[in-house]
Write an enzyme that holds these catalytic residues in place. Structure first.
Site, PDB file in Angstrom:
ATOM      1  N   CYS A 177      -4.870  17.164   3.589  1.00 36.88           N
ATOM      2  CA  CYS A 177      -4.918  17.655   2.216  1.00 36.88           C
ATOM      3  C   CYS A 177      -3.533  18.217   1.887  1.00 36.88           C
ATOM      4  CB  CYS A 177      -5.989  18.740   2.098  1.00 36.88           C
ATOM      5  SG  CYS A 177      -6.101  19.488   0.467  1.00 36.88           S
ATOM      6  N   LEU A 178      -2.755  17.446   1.138  1.00 39.19           N
ATOM      7  CA  LEU A 178      -1.375  17.796   0.807  1.00 39.19           C
ATOM      8  C   LEU A 178      -1.120  17.337  -0.617  1.00 39.19           C
ATOM      9  CD1 LEU A 178       1.509  18.697   1.788  1.00 39.19           C
ATOM     10  CD2 LEU A 178       1.816  16.364   2.613  1.00 39.19           C
TER      11      LEU A 178
END
Length: 161
Positions: free
Chosen positions: A97-98
């Site tokens: 999750c970026l």
């Protein structure tokens, strides 16, 4: 390897660029998957991201798989660590999750930028976007235990060289 298509063309160019200029320090790896028949699958890349020196991640060489679709670079790749990877911004399934792999995705973002972004995320998690309960709780409430677990994880992924 099937030929044609903008995704495969872009990935072939990125492969050439990577060979000429991959990020320092040593330890970064990005290779397309080799199939049992010896052919290359440009749509799946096996990568390694080294932990940064001077951090609790140092000494670890973390495997990440990048899965591209035929719509790449219009659509972003899915980036996954092994299942159960311990990090605030990594789901239990390993998916990262970026921001650059989400709302901030732009077709101009390269594989090199993705891998450097993930390396930076390791020691600079975003607690405002937690993907994993346990690591988030420890990060927020027990930094000593969080850092201990990060160091243990780094030892589980030593250099293969």
């Amino acid at each position: 390897m099937a030929s044609g298509g903008p995704a495969r063309g872009r990935l072939a160019e990125e492969r050439k660029a990577w060979r000429k200029n991959h990020p320092p320090p040593c330890g970064f790896v990005a290779k397309p998957e080799t199939l049992p028949d010896g052919s290359v699958n440009l749509m799946v890349w096996k990568c390694v991201i080294p932990g940064k020196e001077g951090t609790d991640w140092e000494g670890g060489y973390f495997p990440v798989t990048l899965h591209f679709t035929e719509d790449y670079p219009s659509n972003l790749p899915i980036c996954r660590f092994p299942t159960g990877f311990f990090h605030v911004n990594v789901y239990d399934c390993g998916e990262v999750c970026l921001s650059i792999l989400g709302d901030a995705w732009k077709p101009s973002i390269t594989m090199r930028q993705i891998l450097i972004g993930i390396q930076d995320l390791l020691d600079n998690p975003n607690p405002a976007s937690p993907a994993q309960d346990l690591s988030y709780e420890l990060f927020a409430k027990n930094m000593t235990e969080y850092k201990k677990r990060v160091r243990q994880q780094a030892k589980r992924y030593p250099s293969l060289v």
